[in-house]
Design an enzyme around this catalytic site. Structure first.
Site, mmCIF file in Angstrom:
data_model
loop_
_atom_site.group_PDB
_atom_site.id
_atom_site.type_symbol
_atom_site.label_atom_id
_atom_site.label_comp_id
_atom_site.label_asym_id
_atom_site.label_seq_id
_atom_site.Cartn_x
_atom_site.Cartn_y
_atom_site.Cartn_z
ATOM 1 N N HIS A 49 0.837 -1.205 0.000
ATOM 2 C CA HIS A 49 0.000 0.000 0.000
ATOM 3 C C HIS A 49 0.869 1.250 0.000
ATOM 4 O O HIS A 49 1.895 1.298 0.675
ATOM 5 C CB HIS A 49 -0.912 0.006 1.234
ATOM 6 C CG HIS A 49 -1.966 -1.050 1.186
ATOM 7 N ND1 HIS A 49 -3.035 -0.965 0.327
ATOM 8 C CD2 HIS A 49 -2.109 -2.215 1.861
ATOM 9 C CE1 HIS A 49 -3.805 -2.030 0.493
ATOM 10 N NE2 HIS A 49 -3.261 -2.818 1.413
ATOM 11 N N ILE A 348 0.280 -5.962 14.412
ATOM 12 C CA ILE A 348 0.697 -5.648 13.028
ATOM 13 C C ILE A 348 -0.351 -6.210 12.062
ATOM 14 O O ILE A 348 -0.146 -7.240 11.421
ATOM 15 C CB ILE A 348 2.114 -6.207 12.730
ATOM 16 C CG1 ILE A 348 3.118 -5.808 13.824
ATOM 17 C CG2 ILE A 348 2.590 -5.732 11.354
ATOM 18 C CD1 ILE A 348 3.447 -4.332 13.879
ATOM 19 N N CYS A 449 -3.508 -27.566 -11.590
ATOM 20 C CA CYS A 449 -3.809 -28.896 -11.029
ATOM 21 C C CYS A 449 -3.550 -28.964 -9.532
ATOM 22 O O CYS A 449 -3.808 -29.972 -8.894
ATOM 23 C CB CYS A 449 -3.054 -29.992 -11.778
ATOM 24 S SG CYS A 449 -1.414 -30.354 -11.129
HETATM 25 C C1 LIG Z 1 -6.878 -10.995 4.871
HETATM 26 C C2 LIG Z 1 -5.666 -10.130 5.056
HETATM 27 C C3 LIG Z 1 -5.288 -9.239 4.066
HETATM 28 C C4 LIG Z 1 -4.168 -8.420 4.250
HETATM 29 N N1 LIG Z 1 -3.724 -7.644 3.230
HETATM 30 C C5 LIG Z 1 -2.587 -6.912 3.360
HETATM 31 C C6 LIG Z 1 -2.088 -6.172 2.274
HETATM 32 O O1 LIG Z 1 -2.600 -6.233 1.170
HETATM 33 N N2 LIG Z 1 -0.985 -5.402 2.473
HETATM 34 C C7 LIG Z 1 -0.363 -5.313 3.684
HETATM 35 O O2 LIG Z 1 0.601 -4.570 3.808
HETATM 36 N N3 LIG Z 1 -0.797 -6.072 4.736
HETATM 37 C C8 LIG Z 1 -1.882 -6.872 4.591
HETATM 38 N N4 LIG Z 1 -2.330 -7.642 5.625
HETATM 39 C C9 LIG Z 1 -1.623 -7.613 6.897
HETATM 40 C C10 LIG Z 1 -0.376 -8.462 6.877
HETATM 41 O O3 LIG Z 1 -0.614 -9.721 6.306
HETATM 42 C C11 LIG Z 1 0.137 -8.628 8.306
HETATM 43 O O4 LIG Z 1 0.204 -7.358 8.909
HETATM 44 C C12 LIG Z 1 1.511 -9.248 8.357
HETATM 45 O O5 LIG Z 1 1.580 -10.426 7.600
HETATM 46 C C13 LIG Z 1 1.867 -9.551 9.808
HETATM 47 O O6 LIG Z 1 3.122 -10.154 9.836
HETATM 48 P P1 LIG Z 1 3.732 -10.620 11.205
HETATM 49 O O7 LIG Z 1 5.079 -11.126 10.920
HETATM 50 O O8 LIG Z 1 3.603 -9.518 12.197
HETATM 51 O O9 LIG Z 1 2.757 -11.780 11.703
HETATM 52 P P2 LIG Z 1 2.692 -13.292 11.184
HETATM 53 O O10 LIG Z 1 2.929 -13.404 9.752
HETATM 54 O O11 LIG Z 1 1.426 -13.861 11.719
HETATM 55 O O12 LIG Z 1 3.927 -13.954 11.907
HETATM 56 C C14 LIG Z 1 3.905 -14.282 13.266
HETATM 57 C C15 LIG Z 1 4.662 -15.567 13.425
HETATM 58 O O13 LIG Z 1 4.816 -15.856 14.809
HETATM 59 C C16 LIG Z 1 4.732 -17.245 14.960
HETATM 60 N N5 LIG Z 1 4.421 -17.526 16.374
HETATM 61 C C17 LIG Z 1 3.271 -17.272 17.029
HETATM 62 N N6 LIG Z 1 3.372 -17.705 18.292
HETATM 63 C C18 LIG Z 1 4.608 -18.230 18.435
HETATM 64 C C19 LIG Z 1 5.286 -18.861 19.512
HETATM 65 N N7 LIG Z 1 4.685 -19.068 20.691
HETATM 66 N N8 LIG Z 1 6.560 -19.281 19.317
HETATM 67 C C20 LIG Z 1 7.165 -19.119 18.095
HETATM 68 N N9 LIG Z 1 6.542 -18.566 17.041
HETATM 69 C C21 LIG Z 1 5.287 -18.113 17.213
HETATM 70 C C22 LIG Z 1 3.636 -17.647 14.002
HETATM 71 O O14 LIG Z 1 3.687 -19.033 13.674
HETATM 72 C C23 LIG Z 1 3.921 -16.751 12.820
HETATM 73 O O15 LIG Z 1 4.747 -17.373 11.855
HETATM 74 C C24 LIG Z 1 -3.434 -8.480 5.467
HETATM 75 C C25 LIG Z 1 -3.812 -9.399 6.453
HETATM 76 C C26 LIG Z 1 -4.904 -10.238 6.239
HETATM 77 C C27 LIG Z 1 -5.245 -11.272 7.252
#
Ligand SMILES: Cc1cc2nc3c(=O)[nH]c(=O)nc-3n(C[C@H](O)[C@H](O)[C@H](O)COP(=O)(O)OP(=O)(O)OC[C@H]3O[C@@H](n4cnc5c(N)ncnc54)[C@H](O)[C@@H]3O)c2cc1C
Length: 496
Positions: A49, A348, A449
């Protein structure tokens, strides 16, 4: 003792790990999933974005805009596809045009280039703009990326620069100890000076273990459909309808059509609060919302000029993910006052993919500026990786085959993935250990597939590379073993 432990290897954790790897630090990443990017980072709309939408002055606005501007260089450095294709937020009535003008004001406050367009203006950008659209907002700096591909690239690069990754290792508790923290995990205990809390929908759990400044994360799921690459030629711009407020706070960015960097089309998504932080399913209700929306509104999208009805039969798969929606409605960043050296990258939700590289820079600064940590003299910013076979010219293919004959063996016919690429995906730093991890790195199994033909061969290659038995190979870690038993006793020397 580790200098830094990162909990979670999504886009936030992998960006943080790579940023930490620039410095003379001993860093460990703990990920409970079987692979990098096991959480929300693999289930989103893949849009970089521009930053027209978040409330001015919020963390979301600041890091969205900064992150989005980092993408072109970051993706070039890591050899990850990124396309700046622009976005149109369209309106079909005057109330939606009001919303368009409100978004324009926000965009201006965030210093993001946008233009309020009449239908005629839009037709200059998208000559096929659909029926009923009276105007909209043009956001030229919006882009597309493959978020899990980027997270994998960030992790590979961090590992190349000395960061250690422990996958299938769940952080279970955190205790304060002299000079740092004790992290108890499913794979043993680790002491560290700093913790970076990048646990996505579980980040509240870890914050609330160490701080009285508690918050809660409400998982907010969203589902998507993927449309076959045959139709991608009819669309290049990301097109969304104006956003809608949600009953429990916040708003969606509007249902939209996103041309993926891999040549398919993403359609979605809904936004519904759920109880399960791991929710990434596709449900009848969620998919119905998307299908019903597109059946009703298909005519507004430019693609409808070429494909008049919503093409149900071109949908090849669906996926979902859960946003980490915090009860404070903004990213929760930095150290809580009562827990120094515990650094949150929490709440996040969207636009988290976009913002993550910029957030990671600032969060790592907290450690390195306080400690005066020197940079590594031998830091390597890139990856050693060949372009995918499917994107090579005939000359490049010929050369690749001469260097490695496994490039001549196509394993996934739909996505033209070769045996050489699959072996490389397993051998790389933080390499693939399951059929799904191979798929994420190479696209083997992502075509029409959906792995029907190539999965058995991928399984076999995993066995050869990892020295494992077929019964041990999983679809996606844990107990997802693909084969459950031998139909007959394997003959000696022929375990297959
Ligand atoms: C439907 C949807 C559409 C979206 N569209 C966009 C978009 O178009 N553009 C954009 O910028 N953002 C978008 N987002 C937001 C974006 O996907 C997230 O903000 C981002 O992926 C978050 O990343 P993260 O690393 O913080 O969390 P995550 O990717 O959830 O990573 C967290 C990690 O922590 C691990 N974890 C959890 N608990 C533990 C534990 N106890 N011990 C070890 N590991 C653990 C999990 O397994 C996971 O791998 C969207 C989100 C959704 C759901």
């Amino acid at each position: 003792m580790w200098d830094a432990i990162v909990i979670g290897a999504g886009i936030s954790g992998c960006s943080t790990a790579r940023e930490l790897s620039r410095y003379q630090l001993k860093t460990l990443v703990l990920e409970k999933g079987h692979d990098v990017s096991a959480g929300t980072t693999r289930g989103n709309s893949a849009t970089v974005h521009a930053g027209y939408d978040p409330d001015p002055g919020s963390y979301k606005a600041i890091y969205n805009v900064r992150g989005s501007r980092m993408y072109p260089d970051l993706c070039a450095e890591l050899q990850v596809p990124y396309v700046k294709n622009g976005m149109i937020v369209f309106a079909v009535n005057e109330a939606q045009m009001e919303e368009v003008r409100r978004l324009k004001e926000k965009g201006d406050s965030n210093h993001v280039e946008t233009k309020v367009c009449t239908r005629e203006d839009l037709l200059e950008i998208e000559p096929d703009m659909g029926e009923g659209v009276i105007g909209g907002l043009w956001i030229p700096d919006s882009g597309m990326v493959c978020p899990y591909n980027l997270a994998i690239a960030l992790a590979e690069n961090a590992a190349r620069n000395g960061v250690e990754f422990r996958l299938s290792t769940e952080a279970q508790s955190i205790e304060k100890i002299q000079g740092g923290w004790l992290v108890r995990t499913s794979g043993g205990d680790f002491e560290t000076r700093y913790i970076f809390n990048c646990a996505g929908t579980y980040a509240d759990k870890f914050n609330n273990m160490v701080s009285k400044d508690v918050f809660h994360i409400i998982p907010r799921e969203g589902q998507h459909l993927i449309v076959d690459r045959d139709l991608a030629k009819y669309t290049k711009t990301t097109i969304c309808q104006t956003p809608e407020p949600l009953p429990t706070g916040g708003h969606t960015k509007g249902m939209g059509l996103m041309p993926s960097v891999d040549g398919t089309i993403i359609l979605g998504c809904n936004a519904d609060d759920v109880d399960d932080p791991d929710f990434s399913d596709n449900t009848r209700e969620g998919l119905d919302k998307i299908v019903n929306y597109f059946e009703k509104n298909w005519k507004h999208f430019p693609i409808s000029r070429h494909v008049p009805q919503f093409p149900r039969d071109a949908v090849i798969t669906a996926y979902g993910g859960s946003r980490a929606h915090p009860d404070r409605d903004d990213f929760i960043l930095g150290e809580p006052e009562d827990a120094p050296c515990f650094i949150n990258l929490a709440g996040i939700e969207s636009p988290g993919v976009t913002a993550a590289p910029a957030i990671a820079e600032d969060m790592v600064k907290i450690l390195v500026e306080r400690e005066g940590t020197p940079l590594k003299a031998d830091y390597k910013p890139g990856r050693e990786i060949k372009a995918p076979f499917r994107t090579m010219t005939m000359e490049e293919r010929q050369k690749a085959i001469e260097e490695d004959p496994d490039y001549a063996k196509i394993v996934c016919r739909c996505e033209q993935v070769t045996e050489a690429e699959i072996r490389d995906a397993i051998r790389r730093p933080v390499g693939a250990r399951s059929v799904s991890a191979v798929k994420m790195r190479t696209r083997a199994g992502m075509g029409r597939c959906q792995g029907g033909f190539c999965s058995p061969r991928v399984l076999q290659i995993l066995c050869e590379e990892l020295g494992k038995e077929p019964l041990e190979i999983t679809q996606s870690g844990g107990h997802s073993n693909i084969l459950v038993d031998h139909a007959c006793q394997p003959k000696e020397g022929n375990e297959q």
